[in-house]
Scaffold this active site. Structure first.
Site, PDB file in Angstrom:
ATOM      1  N   ARG A 158       3.912 -10.924  -0.188  1.00 56.53           N
ATOM      2  CA  ARG A 158       2.625 -10.337  -0.620  1.00 56.53           C
ATOM      3  C   ARG A 158       1.478 -10.773   0.295  1.00 56.53           C
ATOM      4  O   ARG A 158       0.361 -11.010  -0.157  1.00 56.53           O
ATOM      5  CB  ARG A 158       2.286 -10.720  -2.071  1.00 56.53           C
ATOM      6  CG  ARG A 158       3.362 -10.421  -3.071  1.00 56.53           C
ATOM      7  CD  ARG A 158       3.546  -8.930  -3.337  1.00 56.53           C
ATOM      8  NE  ARG A 158       4.399  -8.714  -4.481  1.00 56.53           N
ATOM      9  CZ  ARG A 158       5.719  -8.503  -4.413  1.00 56.53           C
ATOM     10  NH1 ARG A 158       6.323  -8.451  -3.233  1.00 56.53           N
ATOM     11  NH2 ARG A 158       6.429  -8.310  -5.503  1.00 56.53           N
ATOM     12  N   SER A 232       0.782  -6.987 -11.245  1.00 52.24           N
ATOM     13  CA  SER A 232       0.847  -8.461 -11.297  1.00 52.24           C
ATOM     14  C   SER A 232      -0.484  -9.030 -10.822  1.00 52.24           C
ATOM     15  O   SER A 232      -0.919  -8.725  -9.719  1.00 52.24           O
ATOM     16  CB  SER A 232       1.941  -8.984 -10.372  1.00 52.24           C
ATOM     17  OG  SER A 232       3.157  -8.389 -10.684  1.00 52.24           O
ATOM     18  N   GLU A 328      -2.947 -12.442  -6.840  1.00 59.02           N
ATOM     19  CA  GLU A 328      -2.397 -11.484  -5.878  1.00 59.02           C
ATOM     20  C   GLU A 328      -3.432 -10.379  -5.615  1.00 59.02           C
ATOM     21  O   GLU A 328      -3.515  -9.840  -4.516  1.00 59.02           O
ATOM     22  CB  GLU A 328      -1.115 -10.877  -6.455  1.00 59.02           C
ATOM     23  CG  GLU A 328      -0.479  -9.853  -5.543  1.00 59.02           C
ATOM     24  CD  GLU A 328       0.761  -9.199  -6.157  1.00 59.02           C
ATOM     25  OE1 GLU A 328       1.728  -9.921  -6.467  1.00 59.02           O
ATOM     26  OE2 GLU A 328       0.749  -7.972  -6.308  1.00 59.02           O
TER      27      GLU A 328
HETATM   28  P1  FAD Z   1      -6.525  -0.726  -3.117  1.00 61.74           P
HETATM   29  O1  FAD Z   1      -6.542  -1.410  -4.426  1.00 61.74           O
HETATM   30  O2  FAD Z   1      -7.388   0.465  -2.957  1.00 61.74           O
HETATM   31  O3  FAD Z   1      -6.872  -1.779  -1.971  1.00 61.74           O
HETATM   32  C1  FAD Z   1      -6.249  -3.041  -1.953  1.00 61.74           C
HETATM   33  C2  FAD Z   1      -6.821  -3.834  -0.760  1.00 61.74           C
HETATM   34  O4  FAD Z   1      -6.433  -3.216   0.446  1.00 61.74           O
HETATM   35  C3  FAD Z   1      -8.351  -3.856  -0.743  1.00 61.74           C
HETATM   36  O5  FAD Z   1      -8.754  -5.112  -0.260  1.00 61.74           O
HETATM   37  C4  FAD Z   1      -8.726  -2.761   0.239  1.00 61.74           C
HETATM   38  O6  FAD Z   1      -9.952  -3.008   0.898  1.00 61.74           O
HETATM   39  C5  FAD Z   1      -7.565  -2.815   1.208  1.00 61.74           C
HETATM   40  N1  FAD Z   1      -7.247  -1.499   1.774  1.00 61.74           N
HETATM   41  C6  FAD Z   1      -6.825  -0.406   1.097  1.00 61.74           C
HETATM   42  N2  FAD Z   1      -6.572   0.600   1.961  1.00 61.74           N
HETATM   43  C7  FAD Z   1      -6.846   0.131   3.193  1.00 61.74           C
HETATM   44  C8  FAD Z   1      -6.813   0.709   4.498  1.00 61.74           C
HETATM   45  N3  FAD Z   1      -6.444   1.972   4.696  1.00 61.74           N
HETATM   46  N4  FAD Z   1      -7.183  -0.063   5.556  1.00 61.74           N
HETATM   47  C9  FAD Z   1      -7.567  -1.359   5.369  1.00 61.74           C
HETATM   48  N5  FAD Z   1      -7.639  -1.941   4.170  1.00 61.74           N
HETATM   49  C10 FAD Z   1      -7.282  -1.209   3.091  1.00 61.74           C
HETATM   50  N6  FAD Z   1       2.335  -4.138  -5.748  1.00 61.74           N
HETATM   51  C11 FAD Z   1       3.522  -4.512  -5.211  1.00 61.74           C
HETATM   52  O7  FAD Z   1       3.567  -5.079  -4.113  1.00 61.74           O
HETATM   53  N7  FAD Z   1       4.700  -4.275  -5.871  1.00 61.74           N
HETATM   54  C12 FAD Z   1       4.736  -3.662  -7.060  1.00 61.74           C
HETATM   55  O8  FAD Z   1       5.810  -3.452  -7.613  1.00 61.74           O
HETATM   56  C13 FAD Z   1       3.496  -3.265  -7.671  1.00 61.74           C
HETATM   57  N8  FAD Z   1       3.485  -2.690  -8.890  1.00 61.74           N
HETATM   58  C14 FAD Z   1       2.282  -2.353  -9.456  1.00 61.74           C
HETATM   59  C15 FAD Z   1       2.298  -1.782 -10.735  1.00 61.74           C
HETATM   60  C16 FAD Z   1       1.089  -1.419 -11.336  1.00 61.74           C
HETATM   61  C17 FAD Z   1       1.122  -0.798 -12.714  1.00 61.74           C
HETATM   62  C18 FAD Z   1      -0.122  -1.597 -10.646  1.00 61.74           C
HETATM   63  C19 FAD Z   1      -1.421  -1.159 -11.269  1.00 61.74           C
HETATM   64  C20 FAD Z   1      -0.148  -2.181  -9.384  1.00 61.74           C
HETATM   65  C21 FAD Z   1       1.068  -2.572  -8.773  1.00 61.74           C
HETATM   66  N9  FAD Z   1       1.094  -3.175  -7.513  1.00 61.74           N
HETATM   67  C22 FAD Z   1       2.303  -3.523  -6.946  1.00 61.74           C
HETATM   68  C23 FAD Z   1      -0.158  -3.444  -6.786  1.00 61.74           C
HETATM   69  C24 FAD Z   1      -0.662  -2.230  -5.961  1.00 61.74           C
HETATM   70  O9  FAD Z   1      -0.137  -1.034  -6.459  1.00 61.74           O
HETATM   71  C25 FAD Z   1      -0.291  -2.334  -4.473  1.00 61.74           C
HETATM   72  O10 FAD Z   1      -0.811  -3.517  -3.941  1.00 61.74           O
HETATM   73  C26 FAD Z   1      -0.823  -1.146  -3.670  1.00 61.74           C
HETATM   74  O11 FAD Z   1      -0.355  -1.216  -2.347  1.00 61.74           O
HETATM   75  C27 FAD Z   1      -2.344  -1.042  -3.670  1.00 61.74           C
HETATM   76  O12 FAD Z   1      -2.693   0.193  -3.082  1.00 61.74           O
HETATM   77  P2  FAD Z   1      -4.131   0.799  -3.269  1.00 61.74           P
HETATM   78  O13 FAD Z   1      -4.246   1.976  -2.384  1.00 61.74           O
HETATM   79  O14 FAD Z   1      -4.404   1.039  -4.707  1.00 61.74           O
HETATM   80  O15 FAD Z   1      -5.029  -0.391  -2.725  1.00 61.74           O
HETATM   81  P1  NAP Z   2      11.746  -8.988 -13.268  1.00 62.73           P
HETATM   82  O1  NAP Z   2      12.799  -8.086 -12.734  1.00 62.73           O
HETATM   83  O2  NAP Z   2      11.629  -9.192 -14.744  1.00 62.73           O
HETATM   84  O3  NAP Z   2      11.828 -10.384 -12.576  1.00 62.73           O
HETATM   85  C1  NAP Z   2      10.872 -11.411 -12.856  1.00 62.73           C
HETATM   86  C2  NAP Z   2      10.541 -12.116 -11.583  1.00 62.73           C
HETATM   87  O4  NAP Z   2      11.712 -12.742 -11.103  1.00 62.73           O
HETATM   88  C3  NAP Z   2      10.054 -11.169 -10.543  1.00 62.73           C
HETATM   89  O5  NAP Z   2       8.750 -11.534 -10.291  1.00 62.73           O
HETATM   90  C4  NAP Z   2      10.971 -11.351  -9.350  1.00 62.73           C
HETATM   91  O6  NAP Z   2      10.281 -11.808  -8.192  1.00 62.73           O
HETATM   92  C5  NAP Z   2      11.914 -12.449  -9.745  1.00 62.73           C
HETATM   93  N1  NAP Z   2      13.310 -11.995  -9.556  1.00 62.73           N
HETATM   94  C6  NAP Z   2      14.048 -11.214 -10.367  1.00 62.73           C
HETATM   95  N2  NAP Z   2      15.290 -11.060  -9.878  1.00 62.73           N
HETATM   96  C7  NAP Z   2      15.340 -11.744  -8.728  1.00 62.73           C
HETATM   97  C8  NAP Z   2      16.341 -11.974  -7.756  1.00 62.73           C
HETATM   98  N3  NAP Z   2      17.563 -11.465  -7.890  1.00 62.73           N
HETATM   99  N4  NAP Z   2      16.030 -12.716  -6.677  1.00 62.73           N
HETATM  100  C9  NAP Z   2      14.803 -13.220  -6.528  1.00 62.73           C
HETATM  101  N5  NAP Z   2      13.801 -13.041  -7.409  1.00 62.73           N
HETATM  102  C10 NAP Z   2      14.065 -12.328  -8.505  1.00 62.73           C
HETATM  103  O7  NAP Z   2      10.309  -8.531 -12.704  1.00 62.73           O
HETATM  104  P2  NAP Z   2       9.340  -7.376 -13.143  1.00 62.73           P
HETATM  105  O8  NAP Z   2       8.064  -7.999 -13.460  1.00 62.73           O
HETATM  106  O9  NAP Z   2       9.982  -6.427 -14.101  1.00 62.73           O
HETATM  107  O10 NAP Z   2       9.166  -6.627 -11.748  1.00 62.73           O
HETATM  108  C11 NAP Z   2      10.251  -6.003 -11.113  1.00 62.73           C
HETATM  109  C12 NAP Z   2       9.935  -5.897  -9.629  1.00 62.73           C
HETATM  110  O11 NAP Z   2       8.754  -5.108  -9.454  1.00 62.73           O
HETATM  111  C13 NAP Z   2       9.650  -7.253  -8.991  1.00 62.73           C
HETATM  112  O12 NAP Z   2      10.183  -7.246  -7.691  1.00 62.73           O
HETATM  113  C14 NAP Z   2       8.140  -7.324  -8.961  1.00 62.73           C
HETATM  114  O13 NAP Z   2       7.651  -8.072  -7.860  1.00 62.73           O
HETATM  115  C15 NAP Z   2       7.742  -5.867  -8.830  1.00 62.73           C
HETATM  116  N6  NAP Z   2       6.439  -5.643  -9.482  1.00 62.73           N
HETATM  117  C16 NAP Z   2       5.331  -6.019  -8.810  1.00 62.73           C
HETATM  118  C17 NAP Z   2       4.074  -5.814  -9.361  1.00 62.73           C
HETATM  119  C18 NAP Z   2       2.830  -6.157  -8.580  1.00 62.73           C
HETATM  120  O14 NAP Z   2       1.759  -5.764  -8.974  1.00 62.73           O
HETATM  121  N7  NAP Z   2       2.951  -6.876  -7.497  1.00 62.73           N
HETATM  122  C19 NAP Z   2       3.961  -5.255 -10.628  1.00 62.73           C
HETATM  123  C20 NAP Z   2       5.130  -4.934 -11.296  1.00 62.73           C
HETATM  124  C21 NAP Z   2       6.369  -5.115 -10.727  1.00 62.73           C
HETATM  125  P3  NAP Z   2       9.536 -10.824  -7.136  1.00 62.73           P
HETATM  126  O15 NAP Z   2       8.282 -10.428  -7.811  1.00 62.73           O
HETATM  127  O16 NAP Z   2       9.299 -11.726  -5.986  1.00 62.73           O
HETATM  128  O17 NAP Z   2      10.420  -9.689  -6.851  1.00 62.73           O
END
Ligand code: FAD
Ligand code: NAP
Length: 332
Positions: A158, A232, A328
């Site tokens: 991340r 998250s 994050e």
């Molecule tokens: P924004 O919120 O619009 O921007 C995020 C940051 O990036 C800001 O600082 C902005 O200035 C910068 N930015 C945006 N676009 C640009 C650009 N073109 N150039 C330079 N800077 C830029 N994230 C995960 O990694 N894994 C997941 O599974 C995941 N699941 C999610 C589930 C839900 C329900 C939600 C609400 C969020 C989740 N996220 C997850 C977080 C999010 O969706 C990601 O981080 C996504 O990439 C953000 O995209 P955005 O366009 O909305 O970014």
């Molecule tokens: P989950 O499957 O319930 O797992 C809980 C946590 O354990 C996750 O954060 C994941 O880490 C870790 N995990 C699970 N299985 C693993 C494995 N085999 N090896 C290493 N790490 C493991 O998680 P969840 O919340 O439902 O999310 C599922 C996936 O979607 C995850 O990868 C999570 O990162 C992603 N997600 C991200 C966001 C966001 O906003 N960033 C929001 C929702 C879901 P990791 O997170 O490192 O994968």
């Protein structure tokens, strides 16, 4: 509401003003903004990874650069160039409709393609880094275009250079990805295999894996259109093996995943839940009842309310487990 209000542009539904919201459809639009010397500038895509805590004394560039183009291919791979304003999930759906693998585990992540390299989006054992080739960005202070290749981006968990030393310096305009024609599926992470078994799918396709991920996500995560959230809120902390062993003595049921011989990842959701915050609500700020890592705005929480609730969680987890949780989301 003023036309410069950011409420419709962020999934936590924070009510905050800005100096102006400027849609960007091309690189040329960015250069025009730079010629006008509008400043300071901030960039927004889908607004799904920002917590806006105050009015923004900045012009907000709303990335709308579109287009998905195949620019090279061979027997195994396809190189695509994607406009940073394309919706990420639509890109995943495009890859599936072209039978190209590599990003199916990243289905249903909200937001735009331009933000994907920012925090090296990841889910279900895959990070966008694994298919990333390069990106184009415009330096907002110099007005020059620059390419970043994988090694330039310093991708981590991340993390990337754009969240650290290059924070706020560039607008990403296009991202190039390499997708695979003969893709090896990764279904071992989380609940994917269970879901495929439940659906009685023995030999899954790329599309089956994406559908399994979509179904799991829809059953676990709150839809931001219904309950505002940014996914998250904190990163999963990485601790040394010796710290983990000490915690295991006190909390034998603690969940962890090894990173290497020296470190392990502890799910932040587990820590938050066991510090007593799952489903907790203070005013309109709270954690979701099904997912302790997702902070939600139940109505009219302000950015300060959300931050103060996040701080309570950080303090509670630090006090109980001695672990410091790092946000994050990007705090504006
Ligand atoms: P924004 O919120 O619009 O921007 C995020 C940051 O990036 C800001 O600082 C902005 O200035 C910068 N930015 C945006 N676009 C640009 C650009 N073109 N150039 C330079 N800077 C830029 N994230 C995960 O990694 N894994 C997941 O599974 C995941 N699941 C999610 C589930 C839900 C329900 C939600 C609400 C969020 C989740 N996220 C997850 C977080 C999010 O969706 C990601 O981080 C996504 O990439 C953000 O995209 P955005 O366009 O909305 O970014
Ligand atoms: P989950 O499957 O319930 O797992 C809980 C946590 O354990 C996750 O954060 C994941 O880490 C870790 N995990 C699970 N299985 C693993 C494995 N085999 N090896 C290493 N790490 C493991 O998680 P969840 O919340 O439902 O999310 C599922 C996936 O979607 C995850 O990868 C999570 O990162 C992603 N997600 C991200 C966001 C966001 O906003 N960033 C929001 C929702 C879901 P990791 O997170 O490192 O994968």
């Amino acid at each position: 509401m003023s036309e410069n209000n950011l409420l419709p542009y962020n999934t936590m539904r924070m009510n905050a003003d800005s100096k102006g919201i400027i849609p960007i459809y091309s690189e040329r639009d960015v250069f025009e903004v730079l010629v006008e010397q509008l400043s300071p500038l901030k960039i927004i895509g889908g607004g799904s990874n920002v917590l806006i805590t105050q009015d923004q004394d900045a012009y907000i560039l709303k990335n709308e650069i579109k287009g998905i183009e195949i620019i090279d291919e061979d027997n195994d791979k396809v190189l695509i160039k994607v406009g940073a304003g394309e919706n990420w999930h639509q890109l995943v759906m495009w890859s599936i409709s072209h039978n190209l693998g590599g990003i199916e585990n990243l289905a249903l992540i909200p937001g735009c393609v331009g933000a994907a390299p920012m925090q090296n989006i990841g889910a279900y054992g895959i990070e966008q880094e694994s298919v990333f080739h390069s990106l184009s960005a415009i330096d907002l202070s110099e007005g020059t275009t620059r390419s970043f290749f994988k090694e330039d981006c310093k991708f981590g968990y991340r993390e990337s250079i754009f969240k650290n030393e290059c924070k706020g310096k560039y607008i990403i305009t296009h991202v190039n990805y390499i997708l695979s024609k003969n893709h090896k599926l990764n279904t071992s992470y989380g609940a994917i295999n269970n879901k495929l078994e439940e659906l009685e799918i023995a030999n899954p396709s790329i599309s089956d894996v994406a559908n399994a991920v979509i179904s799991i996500r829809q059953s676990k995560l709150p839809d931001p259109k219904i309950i505002p959230n940014t996914g998250s809120f904190f990163k999963n902390p990485i601790v040394s093996i010796s710290t983990l062993k000490t915690l295991e003595l006190k909390y034998p049921e603690i969940v962890s995943y090894p990173i290497d011989d020296e470190a392990a990842k502890i799910p932040a959701a587990w820590l938050i839940q066991h510090a007593g915050f799952k489903g907790k609500r203070v005013g309109d700020a709270g954690t979701h009842k099904n997912h302790a890592l997702v902070l939600v705005n139940y109505g009219n929480a302000s950015g300060e309310d959300m931050l103060s609730f996040a701080k309570q969680i950080q303090d509670g987890v630090a006090e109980k487990f001695g672990i410091s949780l790092e946000p994050e989301v990007n705090i504006w």
